[in-house]
Design an enzyme around this catalytic site. Structure first.
Site, PDB file in Angstrom:
ATOM      1  N   GLU A 227      -4.265   8.034  10.756  1.00 37.45           N
ATOM      2  CA  GLU A 227      -5.182   7.768   9.889  1.00 37.45           C
ATOM      3  C   GLU A 227      -5.595   6.485   9.644  1.00 37.45           C
ATOM      4  O   GLU A 227      -4.627   5.639   8.985  1.00 37.45           O
ATOM      5  CB  GLU A 227      -4.788   8.567   8.498  1.00 37.45           C
ATOM      6  CG  GLU A 227      -4.658  10.061   8.648  1.00 37.45           C
ATOM      7  CD  GLU A 227      -5.999  10.872   8.519  1.00 37.45           C
ATOM      8  OE1 GLU A 227      -6.962  10.114   8.242  1.00 37.45           O
ATOM      9  OE2 GLU A 227      -6.001  11.814   9.239  1.00 37.45           O
ATOM     10  N   CYS A 261      -9.790   2.897   2.445  1.00 34.92           N
ATOM     11  CA  CYS A 261     -10.309   3.272   3.698  1.00 34.92           C
ATOM     12  C   CYS A 261     -11.404   3.506   4.259  1.00 34.92           C
ATOM     13  O   CYS A 261     -12.031   3.181   5.115  1.00 34.92           O
ATOM     14  CB  CYS A 261      -9.072   3.936   4.604  1.00 34.92           C
ATOM     15  SG  CYS A 261      -8.969   5.784   3.724  1.00 34.92           S
TER      16      CYS A 261
HETATM   17  P1  NAD Z   1       0.763  -1.280   4.962  1.00 37.57           P
HETATM   18  O1  NAD Z   1       0.753  -2.611   5.339  1.00 37.57           O
HETATM   19  O2  NAD Z   1       1.501  -0.545   3.842  1.00 37.57           O
HETATM   20  O3  NAD Z   1       1.434  -0.312   6.285  1.00 37.57           O
HETATM   21  C1  NAD Z   1       1.287   0.744   6.544  1.00 37.57           C
HETATM   22  C2  NAD Z   1       2.696   1.176   6.919  1.00 37.57           C
HETATM   23  O4  NAD Z   1       3.030   0.706   8.136  1.00 37.57           O
HETATM   24  C3  NAD Z   1       3.639   0.699   5.940  1.00 37.57           C
HETATM   25  O5  NAD Z   1       4.643   1.876   5.590  1.00 37.57           O
HETATM   26  C4  NAD Z   1       4.416  -0.441   6.546  1.00 37.57           C
HETATM   27  O6  NAD Z   1       5.969  -0.178   6.316  1.00 37.57           O
HETATM   28  C5  NAD Z   1       4.444   0.067   7.960  1.00 37.57           C
HETATM   29  N1  NAD Z   1       4.444  -1.250   9.171  1.00 37.57           N
HETATM   30  C6  NAD Z   1       3.821  -2.232   8.861  1.00 37.57           C
HETATM   31  N2  NAD Z   1       3.994  -3.002   9.767  1.00 37.57           N
HETATM   32  C7  NAD Z   1       4.860  -2.330  10.792  1.00 37.57           C
HETATM   33  C8  NAD Z   1       5.618  -2.749  12.013  1.00 37.57           C
HETATM   34  N3  NAD Z   1       5.146  -3.986  12.660  1.00 37.57           N
HETATM   35  N4  NAD Z   1       5.950  -1.678  12.613  1.00 37.57           N
HETATM   36  C9  NAD Z   1       6.138  -0.409  11.956  1.00 37.57           C
HETATM   37  N5  NAD Z   1       5.699  -0.141  10.844  1.00 37.57           N
HETATM   38  C10 NAD Z   1       4.912  -0.971  10.262  1.00 37.57           C
HETATM   39  O7  NAD Z   1      -0.534  -0.772   5.135  1.00 37.57           O
HETATM   40  P2  NAD Z   1      -1.981  -1.384   5.988  1.00 37.57           P
HETATM   41  O8  NAD Z   1      -2.017  -1.181   7.267  1.00 37.57           O
HETATM   42  O9  NAD Z   1      -2.306  -2.756   5.409  1.00 37.57           O
HETATM   43  O10 NAD Z   1      -3.086  -0.370   5.294  1.00 37.57           O
HETATM   44  C11 NAD Z   1      -4.445  -0.498   5.345  1.00 37.57           C
HETATM   45  C12 NAD Z   1      -5.048   0.010   6.370  1.00 37.57           C
HETATM   46  O11 NAD Z   1      -4.769   1.345   6.600  1.00 37.57           O
HETATM   47  C13 NAD Z   1      -6.530  -0.106   6.343  1.00 37.57           C
HETATM   48  O12 NAD Z   1      -7.065  -0.646   7.636  1.00 37.57           O
HETATM   49  C14 NAD Z   1      -7.304   1.136   5.859  1.00 37.57           C
HETATM   50  O13 NAD Z   1      -8.494   1.290   6.245  1.00 37.57           O
HETATM   51  C15 NAD Z   1      -6.172   2.050   6.328  1.00 37.57           C
HETATM   52  N6  NAD Z   1      -6.183   3.416   5.623  1.00 37.57           N
HETATM   53  C16 NAD Z   1      -6.463   4.522   6.405  1.00 37.57           C
HETATM   54  C17 NAD Z   1      -6.456   5.721   5.357  1.00 37.57           C
HETATM   55  C18 NAD Z   1      -6.763   6.881   5.953  1.00 37.57           C
HETATM   56  O14 NAD Z   1      -6.729   7.904   5.639  1.00 37.57           O
HETATM   57  N7  NAD Z   1      -7.805   7.047   7.217  1.00 37.57           N
HETATM   58  C19 NAD Z   1      -6.056   5.632   4.289  1.00 37.57           C
HETATM   59  C20 NAD Z   1      -5.454   4.380   3.864  1.00 37.57           C
HETATM   60  C21 NAD Z   1      -5.571   3.174   4.468  1.00 37.57           C
END
Ligand code: NAD
Length: 475
Positions: A227, A261
């Site tokens: 997602e 998102c």
């Molecule tokens: P985040 O930084 O919280 O990361 C998401 C998860 O990935 C966390 O649990 C984190 O610990 C893990 N993570 C981070 N780096 C990692 C690595 N190198 N290796 C393994 N795991 C790792 O969140 P984010 O990515 O900044 O979230 C924002 C993004 O998510 C935006 O692009 C947004 O559009 C997208 N998003 C999508 C949805 C959806 O339902 N499609 C919902 C919310 C957010």
């Protein structure tokens, strides 16, 4: 003993974090034992998850305030009610979703054959959640996993630490400890979790990390739901009711300070539409947050300094356009005002990456074809918004673009619709969930064919046994 066996069998692979390894093993063994399969168990866990939210609403609202300064209304609407709705839906339909489906055998198997689609849980699954809706995006995938009969490890986001801590405290108090566990931490902890063999991984977050998740899943050929996000465009017909459209766009962009998102990322407007849209947006923001949005109790904050600086840099490095609304920022308060930038060039900084904050660029287009061409020149977005009542125009956009979902004449609300699957396409994601689709995501449909063993049937099947007729079959 199992831990000893585990490390002694693969001493190099699994770097010793005994508690994590133990957690994963427990959850995997619990699934294998069949413990999570009975519908009675699933139903009880769903009810417990509902209670977790219901009995801790204040505490959940409090951590959401601490992490993102979410107003109680935003926390309730965007995180708690939505999760409870998903639980209710699963409770109402569980038996219907989980029951075997009989199919009609095709000609070749017509005689003496029963065909069944069995709905089997995928197994022990890993749910990795992001920070922007830290409760909703952690617990809603869990609803699907529980309903399908899976066991799960949940990894909340370290970027929303108060929410992550509370989730880790509440889950063991309400859910079965052998089947559902929470592990907190950031990239290193997630990397360790990803080293294990899961039966499904459900990841919500950005596309860069999604590639890391996919690589880890590929090692074990584990199925995935991704997602992700993207730049979700808005198209406005110049004949649309601009006051209503502006209010709904402003809502979608300011909810959670744009850290959604499916927030409208940018608006494609003709000069004529822009003339009406800018004052309408000004009015909408004024109505919602007053003349000093920083003083409004209803407006959220940027999650941390890193994201605050990222957003300020994007705005500063963007060379074209004029800030026509907002533009104020305060690092000490992690505040960025709802900001609209008109006349942004198509290849400028604001148009490179998903904005994920309260900055709204307006991009000039000559007509609807120009808007469609621009959308198609970029990655498939997670959402596409059209404001129009002109059916021909709406259908033209639908027929000639791609996106995870589409919402006509509103923003964000399709995420709350359980009868529709929610997910992206291409770089905005893979797979979908919500309502029945969550159940399906965590379910393996096991094709099961049952035949009789009567010797009477053999004559009907003689054709497939050797020795074959020398001249062969003619069809
Ligand atoms: P985040 O930084 O919280 O990361 C998401 C998860 O990935 C966390 O649990 C984190 O610990 C893990 N993570 C981070 N780096 C990692 C690595 N190198 N290796 C393994 N795991 C790792 O969140 P984010 O990515 O900044 O979230 C924002 C993004 O998510 C935006 O692009 C947004 O559009 C997208 N998003 C999508 C949805 C959806 O339902 N499609 C919902 C919310 C957010």
């Amino acid at each position: 003993y199992t831990r000893f066996l585990y490390t002694s069998l693969s001493p190099h692979r699994y770097s010793p974090n005994p508690s994590k390894t133990q957690t994963v093993q427990t959850v995997q063994q619990t699934f294998k034992s069949g413990y999570t399969r009975p519908l009675k168990f699933r139903r009880h866990q769903l009810e417990q998850l509902w209670r977790l939210i219901d009995e801790n609403t204040d505490a959940l609202c409090e951590v959401l305030y601490k992490d993102l300064r979410k107003h109680r209304n935003e926390a309730t609407l965007g995180e708690l009610v939505t999760t409870k709705e998903d639980i209710n839906d699963a409770l109402v339909h569980l038996e219907e979703w989980a029951k075997d489906e009989r199919t009609t055998p095709s000609f070749i198997n017509r005689v003496g054959t029963t065909c069944i689609k069995r709905k089997e849980p995928k197994g022990a699954v890993l749910v990795i959640a992001p920070w922007n809706y830290p409760v909703y995006l952690a617990l809603t995938p869990l609803v699907g996993a529980i309903a399908a009969g899976c066991s799960a490890v949940l990894k909340p986001s370290e970027v929303a630490p108060h929410s992550a801590r509370l989730i880790a405290e509440l889950v063991p108090r309400y859910l079965d400890n052998k089947a559902f566990m929470v592990i907190n931490g950031g990239a290193p902890e997630t990397t360790q979790l990803l080293d294990h063999k899961w039966d499904h991984i459900f990841y919500t977050g950005n596309g860069t990390v999604a590639k890391i998740i996919m690589k880890a899943a590929a090692k074990h050929l584990t199925s995935l739901t991704l997602e992700l996000g993207g730049k979700s465009p808005v198209i406005i017909d110049e004949n649309a009711n601009m006051a209503v459209a502006a209010k709904r766009i402003a809502f979608g962009k300011a909810f959670n300070a744009g850290q959604t998102c499916i927030a409208p990322d940018y608006v494609l407007v003709t000069a004529k539409a822009e003339e009406k849209l800018i004052p309408a947006l000004k009015n909408a923001y004024l109505e919602m947050y007053g003349s000093d949005p920083q003083a409004s109790k209803d407006y959220g904050r940027i999650v941390n300094t890193r994201h605050f600086k990222r957003l300020c840099n994007v705005l500063m490095e963007n060379k074209s356009g004029d800030v026509v609304i907002g533009g104020q920022a305060d690092e000490n308060d992690l505040f960025i005002a709802p900001t609209v930038i008109a006349n942004v060039e198509r290849d400028d900084k604001l148009m490179e990456e998903e904005i994920f904050g309260p900055l709204l660029p307006l991009i000039r287009v000559t007509d609807i074809d120009d808007a469609i061409e621009y959308i198609n020149s970029k990655d498939e977005p997670l959402a596409l918004y059209i404001f129009s009542t002109n059916k021909k125009l709406i259908n033209k956009v639908l027929d000639s673009t791609r996106s995870g979902g589409v919402l006509v004449n509103d923003t964000l609300m399709h995420v709350s619709e359980n009868s529709l699957p929610f997910g992206g396409t291409g770089p905005s994601g893979m797979g979908a969930y919500h309502g029945r689709h969550s159940f399906d995501t965590f379910t393996h449909v096991r094709s099961t064919m049952i035949k009789g063993l009567s010797p009477m049937m053999e004559s009907a099947m003689a054709i497939r046994y050797a020795p074959y007729t020398p001249q062969g079959l003619s069809i």
